[in-house]
Design a protein around this motif. Structure first.
Motif, PDB file in Angstrom:
ATOM      1  N   LEU A 153       3.095 -17.719  -4.121  1.00  0.00           N
ATOM      2  CA  LEU A 153       2.367 -18.457  -3.081  1.00  0.00           C
ATOM      3  C   LEU A 153       0.805 -17.757  -2.852  1.00  0.00           C
ATOM      4  O   LEU A 153      -0.113 -18.281  -2.664  1.00  0.00           O
ATOM      5  N   VAL A 154       0.918 -16.376  -3.029  1.00  0.00           N
ATOM      6  CA  VAL A 154      -0.405 -15.564  -3.000  1.00  0.00           C
ATOM      7  C   VAL A 154      -0.319 -14.328  -4.092  1.00  0.00           C
ATOM      8  O   VAL A 154       0.883 -14.210  -4.527  1.00  0.00           O
ATOM      9  N   LYS A 155      -1.518 -13.765  -4.446  1.00  0.00           N
ATOM     10  CA  LYS A 155      -1.507 -12.708  -5.218  1.00  0.00           C
ATOM     11  C   LYS A 155      -0.587 -11.625  -4.714  1.00  0.00           C
ATOM     12  O   LYS A 155      -0.999 -11.434  -3.572  1.00  0.00           O
ATOM     13  N   GLY A 156       0.372 -11.075  -5.491  1.00  0.00           N
ATOM     14  CA  GLY A 156       1.101  -9.823  -4.919  1.00  0.00           C
ATOM     15  C   GLY A 156       2.551 -10.435  -4.444  1.00  0.00           C
ATOM     16  O   GLY A 156       3.340  -9.450  -4.036  1.00  0.00           O
ATOM     17  N   HIS A 157       2.911 -11.727  -4.734  1.00  0.00           N
ATOM     18  CA  HIS A 157       4.143 -12.050  -4.246  1.00  0.00           C
ATOM     19  C   HIS A 157       5.197 -11.446  -5.176  1.00  0.00           C
ATOM     20  O   HIS A 157       5.278 -11.723  -6.409  1.00  0.00           O
ATOM     21  N   VAL A 158       6.108 -10.882  -4.472  1.00  0.00           N
ATOM     22  CA  VAL A 158       7.137 -10.104  -5.216  1.00  0.00           C
ATOM     23  C   VAL A 158       8.616 -10.747  -4.785  1.00  0.00           C
ATOM     24  O   VAL A 158       8.635 -11.104  -3.501  1.00  0.00           O
ATOM     25  N   LEU A 159       9.481 -10.687  -5.923  1.00  0.00           N
ATOM     26  CA  LEU A 159      10.809 -10.916  -5.425  1.00  0.00           C
ATOM     27  C   LEU A 159      11.663  -9.773  -5.575  1.00  0.00           C
ATOM     28  O   LEU A 159      11.586  -8.850  -6.383  1.00  0.00           O
ATOM     29  N   VAL A 160      12.751  -9.631  -4.497  1.00  0.00           N
ATOM     30  CA  VAL A 160      13.588  -8.290  -4.642  1.00  0.00           C
ATOM     31  C   VAL A 160      15.010  -9.061  -4.574  1.00  0.00           C
ATOM     32  O   VAL A 160      15.562  -9.730  -3.964  1.00  0.00           O
ATOM     33  N   GLN A 173      12.269  -2.468   1.759  1.00  0.00           N
ATOM     34  CA  GLN A 173      11.485  -1.717   2.368  1.00  0.00           C
ATOM     35  C   GLN A 173      10.654  -1.116   1.909  1.00  0.00           C
ATOM     36  O   GLN A 173       9.063  -0.724   1.631  1.00  0.00           O
ATOM     37  N   LYS A 174      11.158  -0.305   0.665  1.00  0.00           N
ATOM     38  CA  LYS A 174      10.323   0.614  -0.172  1.00  0.00           C
ATOM     39  C   LYS A 174       9.391  -0.106  -1.056  1.00  0.00           C
ATOM     40  O   LYS A 174       8.235   0.317  -1.193  1.00  0.00           O
ATOM     41  N   VAL A 175       9.796  -1.303  -1.704  1.00  0.00           N
ATOM     42  CA  VAL A 175       8.702  -1.952  -2.159  1.00  0.00           C
ATOM     43  C   VAL A 175       7.671  -2.473  -1.401  1.00  0.00           C
ATOM     44  O   VAL A 175       6.452  -2.437  -1.517  1.00  0.00           O
ATOM     45  N   ALA A 176       8.065  -3.200  -0.089  1.00  0.00           N
ATOM     46  CA  ALA A 176       7.074  -3.720   0.706  1.00  0.00           C
ATOM     47  C   ALA A 176       5.923  -2.510   1.127  1.00  0.00           C
ATOM     48  O   ALA A 176       4.760  -2.806   1.154  1.00  0.00           O
ATOM     49  N   LYS A 177       6.612  -1.313   1.314  1.00  0.00           N
ATOM     50  CA  LYS A 177       5.644  -0.228   1.461  1.00  0.00           C
ATOM     51  C   LYS A 177       4.486   0.288   0.428  1.00  0.00           C
ATOM     52  O   LYS A 177       3.487   0.262   0.797  1.00  0.00           O
ATOM     53  N   ALA A 178       5.083  -0.030  -0.794  1.00  0.00           N
ATOM     54  CA  ALA A 178       4.237   0.300  -1.978  1.00  0.00           C
ATOM     55  C   ALA A 178       3.021  -1.036  -1.901  1.00  0.00           C
ATOM     56  O   ALA A 178       1.901  -0.773  -2.141  1.00  0.00           O
ATOM     57  N   MET A 179       3.532  -2.103  -1.484  1.00  0.00           N
ATOM     58  CA  MET A 179       2.612  -3.315  -1.547  1.00  0.00           C
ATOM     59  C   MET A 179       1.585  -3.129  -0.670  1.00  0.00           C
ATOM     60  O   MET A 179       0.354  -3.508  -0.740  1.00  0.00           O
ATOM     61  N   MET A 201      -0.893  -2.418 -10.019  1.00  0.00           N
ATOM     62  CA  MET A 201      -1.475  -1.907  -8.737  1.00  0.00           C
ATOM     63  C   MET A 201      -0.427  -1.593  -7.523  1.00  0.00           C
ATOM     64  O   MET A 201      -0.529  -0.462  -7.200  1.00  0.00           O
ATOM     65  N   ILE A 202       0.508  -2.489  -7.519  1.00  0.00           N
ATOM     66  CA  ILE A 202       1.564  -2.340  -6.877  1.00  0.00           C
ATOM     67  C   ILE A 202       2.566  -1.171  -7.119  1.00  0.00           C
ATOM     68  O   ILE A 202       2.830  -0.249  -6.336  1.00  0.00           O
ATOM     69  N   ARG A 203       2.758  -0.997  -8.213  1.00  0.00           N
ATOM     70  CA  ARG A 203       3.327   0.348  -8.921  1.00  0.00           C
ATOM     71  C   ARG A 203       2.721   1.708  -8.519  1.00  0.00           C
ATOM     72  O   ARG A 203       3.485   2.622  -8.307  1.00  0.00           O
ATOM     73  N   GLY A 204       1.346   1.517  -8.371  1.00  0.00           N
ATOM     74  CA  GLY A 204       0.538   2.648  -8.125  1.00  0.00           C
ATOM     75  C   GLY A 204       0.921   3.167  -6.584  1.00  0.00           C
ATOM     76  O   GLY A 204       0.804   4.115  -6.351  1.00  0.00           O
ATOM     77  N   GLY A 205       1.509   2.179  -5.931  1.00  0.00           N
ATOM     78  CA  GLY A 205       1.896   2.534  -4.309  1.00  0.00           C
ATOM     79  C   GLY A 205       3.048   3.380  -3.991  1.00  0.00           C
ATOM     80  O   GLY A 205       3.308   3.756  -2.898  1.00  0.00           O
ATOM     81  N   PHE A 206       3.802   3.663  -5.309  1.00  0.00           N
ATOM     82  CA  PHE A 206       4.998   4.546  -5.110  1.00  0.00           C
ATOM     83  C   PHE A 206       4.877   5.939  -5.194  1.00  0.00           C
ATOM     84  O   PHE A 206       3.732   6.261  -5.633  1.00  0.00           O
TER      85      PHE A 206
END
Length: 130
Positions: free
Chosen positions: A33-40, A65-71, A125-130
């Protein structure tokens, strides 16, 4: 027949994986839908979220929640929206959608068509947030 998500889990088809543990995996939606849309997704193939065992359902949300915090750390947005639709793929999945407006999580909107390079950059970019 295995779902497309099971094929991603088994590495039979490629995906930009964001995070993974023994029970869950997250990856970029290839038609976001937008850049950065992730499926868990749980690795155990279950069709309907409310048919999950309680501990698996709780684990899915904690992993999300962990993924969302990295995002949240890495994507410019107001919040990370959460949606469970459950009609497109017969395998439980949570959508994590970076929100700037309410319309960002409108599933009737046309989906973005990103290049594999754009998807790889967003995933890095998102992986860098962990």
């Amino acid at each position: 027949m295995a779902s497309i998500f099971t094929k991603i889990i088994k590495r039979e088809i490629p995906a930009e994986i964001i995070a993974e543990d023994e029970n869950f995996i997250s990856f970029l939606d290839i038609m976001p839908l937008v850049k950065g849309h992730v499926l868990v997704v749980p690795k155990k193939e279950v069709d309907y979220i409310f048919n999950m065992e309680p501990e698996d359902l709780a684990g899915l949300h904690l992993f999300a929640q962990k993924v969302a915090k990295a995002m949240d750390k890495t994507i410019k947005c107001t919040r990370i929206g959460v949606a469970v639709i459950g009609l497109e793929v017969p395998h439980v999945h949570i959508h994590l959608v970076p929100l700037r407006t309410m319309d960002d999580i409108n599933f009737t909107r046309p989906k973005l068509k990103l290049t594999s390079e754009e998807l790889a950059d967003i995933a890095d970019m998102i992986r860098g947030g962990f």
